[in-house]
Design an enzyme around this catalytic site. Structure first.
Site, PDB file in Angstrom:
ATOM      1  N   LYS A  22       2.169   4.714  -0.905  1.00  0.00           N
ATOM      2  CA  LYS A  22       1.535   5.915  -1.473  1.00  0.00           C
ATOM      3  C   LYS A  22       2.093   7.116  -0.718  1.00  0.00           C
ATOM      4  O   LYS A  22       2.640   6.945   0.378  1.00  0.00           O
ATOM      5  CB  LYS A  22       0.007   5.839  -1.317  1.00  0.00           C
ATOM      6  CG  LYS A  22      -0.445   5.586   0.108  1.00  0.00           C
ATOM      7  CD  LYS A  22      -1.947   5.410   0.192  1.00  0.00           C
ATOM      8  CE  LYS A  22      -2.362   5.045   1.614  1.00  0.00           C
ATOM      9  NZ  LYS A  22      -3.816   4.911   1.749  1.00  0.00           N
ATOM     10  N   ASP A  41       0.840  -1.210   0.000  1.00  0.00           N
ATOM     11  CA  ASP A  41       0.000   0.000   0.000  1.00  0.00           C
ATOM     12  C   ASP A  41       0.868   1.249   0.000  1.00  0.00           C
ATOM     13  O   ASP A  41       0.603   2.213   0.725  1.00  0.00           O
ATOM     14  CB  ASP A  41      -0.949  -0.003   1.211  1.00  0.00           C
ATOM     15  CG  ASP A  41      -2.079   1.024   1.040  1.00  0.00           C
ATOM     16  OD1 ASP A  41      -2.734   1.354   2.051  1.00  0.00           O
ATOM     17  OD2 ASP A  41      -2.271   1.498  -0.095  1.00  0.00           O
ATOM     18  N   ASN A  70       1.839   7.430   3.017  1.00  0.00           N
ATOM     19  CA  ASN A  70       2.596   6.493   3.865  1.00  0.00           C
ATOM     20  C   ASN A  70       4.093   6.748   3.820  1.00  0.00           C
ATOM     21  O   ASN A  70       4.867   5.965   4.371  1.00  0.00           O
ATOM     22  CB  ASN A  70       2.336   5.046   3.398  1.00  0.00           C
ATOM     23  CG  ASN A  70       0.947   4.591   3.768  1.00  0.00           C
ATOM     24  OD1 ASN A  70       0.336   5.174   4.662  1.00  0.00           O
ATOM     25  ND2 ASN A  70       0.432   3.604   3.085  1.00  0.00           N
ATOM     26  N   THR A  72      -4.771   1.197  -1.953  1.00  0.00           N
ATOM     27  CA  THR A  72      -5.469   2.432  -2.289  1.00  0.00           C
ATOM     28  C   THR A  72      -5.599   2.534  -3.801  1.00  0.00           C
ATOM     29  O   THR A  72      -4.612   2.345  -4.512  1.00  0.00           O
ATOM     30  CB  THR A  72      -4.655   3.622  -1.733  1.00  0.00           C
ATOM     31  OG1 THR A  72      -4.446   3.363  -0.343  1.00  0.00           O
ATOM     32  CG2 THR A  72      -5.390   4.938  -1.933  1.00  0.00           C
ATOM     33  N   ASP A  96       3.222   2.414   7.966  1.00  0.00           N
ATOM     34  CA  ASP A  96       1.931   1.753   7.766  1.00  0.00           C
ATOM     35  C   ASP A  96       2.057   0.374   7.130  1.00  0.00           C
ATOM     36  O   ASP A  96       1.798   0.190   5.951  1.00  0.00           O
ATOM     37  CB  ASP A  96       0.995   2.623   6.923  1.00  0.00           C
ATOM     38  CG  ASP A  96      -0.451   2.259   7.259  1.00  0.00           C
ATOM     39  OD1 ASP A  96      -1.368   2.771   6.617  1.00  0.00           O
ATOM     40  OD2 ASP A  96      -0.634   1.429   8.175  1.00  0.00           O
TER      41      ASP A  96
HETATM   42  C1  LIG Z   1       0.228   6.761   7.956  1.00  0.00           C
HETATM   43  C2  LIG Z   1      -0.176   7.070   9.374  1.00  0.00           C
HETATM   44  N1  LIG Z   1       0.205   8.455   9.686  1.00  0.00           N
HETATM   45  C3  LIG Z   1       1.294   8.671  10.448  1.00  0.00           C
HETATM   46  N2  LIG Z   1       1.905   7.604  10.964  1.00  0.00           N
HETATM   47  C4  LIG Z   1       3.038   7.758  11.717  1.00  0.00           C
HETATM   48  C5  LIG Z   1       3.594   9.010  11.997  1.00  0.00           C
HETATM   49  C6  LIG Z   1       2.934  10.185  11.484  1.00  0.00           C
HETATM   50  C7  LIG Z   1       3.380  11.496  11.720  1.00  0.00           C
HETATM   51  C8  LIG Z   1       2.708  12.585  11.181  1.00  0.00           C
HETATM   52  C9  LIG Z   1       3.177  13.919  11.466  1.00  0.00           C
HETATM   53  C10 LIG Z   1       4.291  14.260  12.183  1.00  0.00           C
HETATM   54  N3  LIG Z   1       4.360  15.601  12.226  1.00  0.00           N
HETATM   55  N4  LIG Z   1       3.319  16.109  11.564  1.00  0.00           N
HETATM   56  C11 LIG Z   1       2.564  15.093  11.095  1.00  0.00           C
HETATM   57  C12 LIG Z   1       1.584  12.389  10.371  1.00  0.00           C
HETATM   58  C13 LIG Z   1       1.113  11.110  10.123  1.00  0.00           C
HETATM   59  C14 LIG Z   1       1.767   9.999  10.677  1.00  0.00           C
HETATM   60  C15 LIG Z   1       4.840   9.035  12.783  1.00  0.00           C
HETATM   61  O1  LIG Z   1       5.432  10.107  13.069  1.00  0.00           O
HETATM   62  N5  LIG Z   1       5.382   7.881  13.194  1.00  0.00           N
HETATM   63  C16 LIG Z   1       4.848   6.664  12.960  1.00  0.00           C
HETATM   64  C17 LIG Z   1       3.642   6.561  12.212  1.00  0.00           C
HETATM   65  C18 LIG Z   1       3.009   5.345  11.944  1.00  0.00           C
HETATM   66  C19 LIG Z   1       3.561   4.084  12.458  1.00  0.00           C
HETATM   67  C20 LIG Z   1       2.779   2.899  11.886  1.00  0.00           C
HETATM   68  C21 LIG Z   1       3.650   1.862  11.312  1.00  0.00           C
HETATM   69  C22 LIG Z   1       2.917   1.668  12.658  1.00  0.00           C
HETATM   70  C23 LIG Z   1      -1.675   6.867   9.572  1.00  0.00           C
HETATM   71  C24 LIG Z   1      -2.431   7.882   8.691  1.00  0.00           C
HETATM   72  C25 LIG Z   1      -2.021   5.450   9.205  1.00  0.00           C
HETATM   73  C26 LIG Z   1      -2.007   7.133  11.027  1.00  0.00           C
END
Ligand SMILES: C[C@@H](Nc1nc2c(c3cc(-c4cn[nH]c4)ccc13)C(=O)N=C/C2=C\CC1CC1)C(C)(C)C
Length: 325
Positions: free
Chosen positions: A157, A155, A160, A213, A173
């Protein structure tokens, strides 16, 4: 017992004054939780600070009841197993440890302060060739590492692909990843149909009943439900196109029409699209996965001329974001 659960050690001394390290399990009270960073379908990712060492992490919180009710336990375990295999690469979000309380599961991970690549792309409209080359190279290096560990992301994109404070990429992700059996994990990341060696193709387990997606789904996933390593290279081709064009190659008003475009390879390059990048993307957006350019050949493609692969790629300064005009 969670693997990698006990990570904190506290130096203590025994009755003879000899230092002993006591394995201490961190829990939810060891953290100060901050803002919500992202919402997944079954999880929320929050910024959190470890109260003892004052270090910021991202903590993915999953509601146990919800996961069980929605029969997603398998995906949670796949994500944890995949992350536990992908610990030595700068381009992949690192899982430090997990813990749980009566309601939730907690994954303690790298915080990518720069947010999603998609956000930066939307702000810029497009990336110029230098930025696309740098971010493309980092993503490809991370995909090669994933594949060498027998992990297909499935996935990929721009949402991610996160950025850290040095504006280097961190792929995230892995809840929908496919973990291939050990036998085929040993390759240099180019084995399997993508490398054009039919024998390897037989080794790869076939992933079924998951579609990523719409805009980045590979044709093989739509026609015969088989994801393979080359499926990640299809998505990679879509992302490269999107960085330079400002939109993905296959996009229609609804998912079904997007799927029709994909299986018909119905896409066009904008007139001013750079020729070298166009040549590379045309060799990735190929319907037959076994005919897609394998990773080693992508790295050697003239689009990536000047890129120093390996550790150097992760030490250099990220180029300032500029639009392709
Ligand atoms: C893709 C994911 N979004 C996110 N997953 C992770 C972030 C993350 C950080 C910001 C961010 C930081 N600063 N401003 C925005 C925006 C979205 C994030 C991060 O820092 N560390 C680990 C993450 C994920 C770990 C996962 C493998 C277990 C979804 C949308 C699925 C929640």
């Amino acid at each position: 017992k969670e693997r990698g659960a006990a990570v904190a050690t506290r130096q203590e001394v025994d009755q003879n004054g000899r230092p002993v390290s006591k394995i201490v399990k961190k829990g939810v009270n060891d953290f100060h939780f901050g803002r919500t960073l992202g919402e997944g379908s079954y999880s929320t990712v929050l910024a959190a600070t470890d109260r003892q060492i004052h270090r910021e992490y991202a903590v993915k919180v999953l509601d146990k009841r919800h996961i069980i009710k929605e029969k997603k336990v398998k995906y949670v375990n796949i994500e944890k197993d995949a992350l536990n295999r992908l610990t030595e690469h700068p381009g992949i979000v690192r899982l430090y440890y997990t813990f749980q309380d009566e309601r939730s599961l907690y994954f303690v991970l790298d915080l990518a302060n720069g947010g999603e690549l998609l956000g930066h792309l939307k702000k810029m409209g497009t990336f110029d060739e230098e930025c696309t080359r740098f971010y493309g190279a980092q993503m490809l290096d991370s995909i090669a590492y994933m594949h060498s560990k027998g992990i297909i992301h499935r996935d990929l994109k721009p949402e991610n692909v996160l950025l850290d404070e040095q504006m280097h990429t961190k792929i995230t992700d892995f809840g929908t990843a496919k973990i291939l059996d050990i036998r085929s994990a040993g390759g240099t990341g180019t084995d399997g149909p993508g490398s054009g060696d039919p024998m390897d193709g037989a080794e790869q387990e076939r992933a079924v009943s998951f579609v990523g997606t719409a805009e980045y789904v590979s044709p093989e996933l739509l026609t015969d439900k088989n994801a393979c390593k080359a499926s990640d290279l299809w998505a990679f081709g879509c992302i490269l196109y999107q960085l330079l064009a400002g939109r993905p190659p296959f996009k229609a008003s609804n998912e079904y029409q997007t799927f029709q475009k994909i299986v018909a390879l119905d896409y066009r390059f904008p007139d001013n699209f750079p020729a070298v990048a166009k040549d590379l993307i045309e060799r990735l957006l190929v319907l037959d996965p076994s005919k897609r350019l394998p990773i080693e050949h992508i790295k050697a493609h003239s689009f990536f001329e000047g890129i120093q692969w390996g550790k150097g790629l992760w030490k250099q300064k990220a180029p300032r974001l500029r639009s392709y005009v």
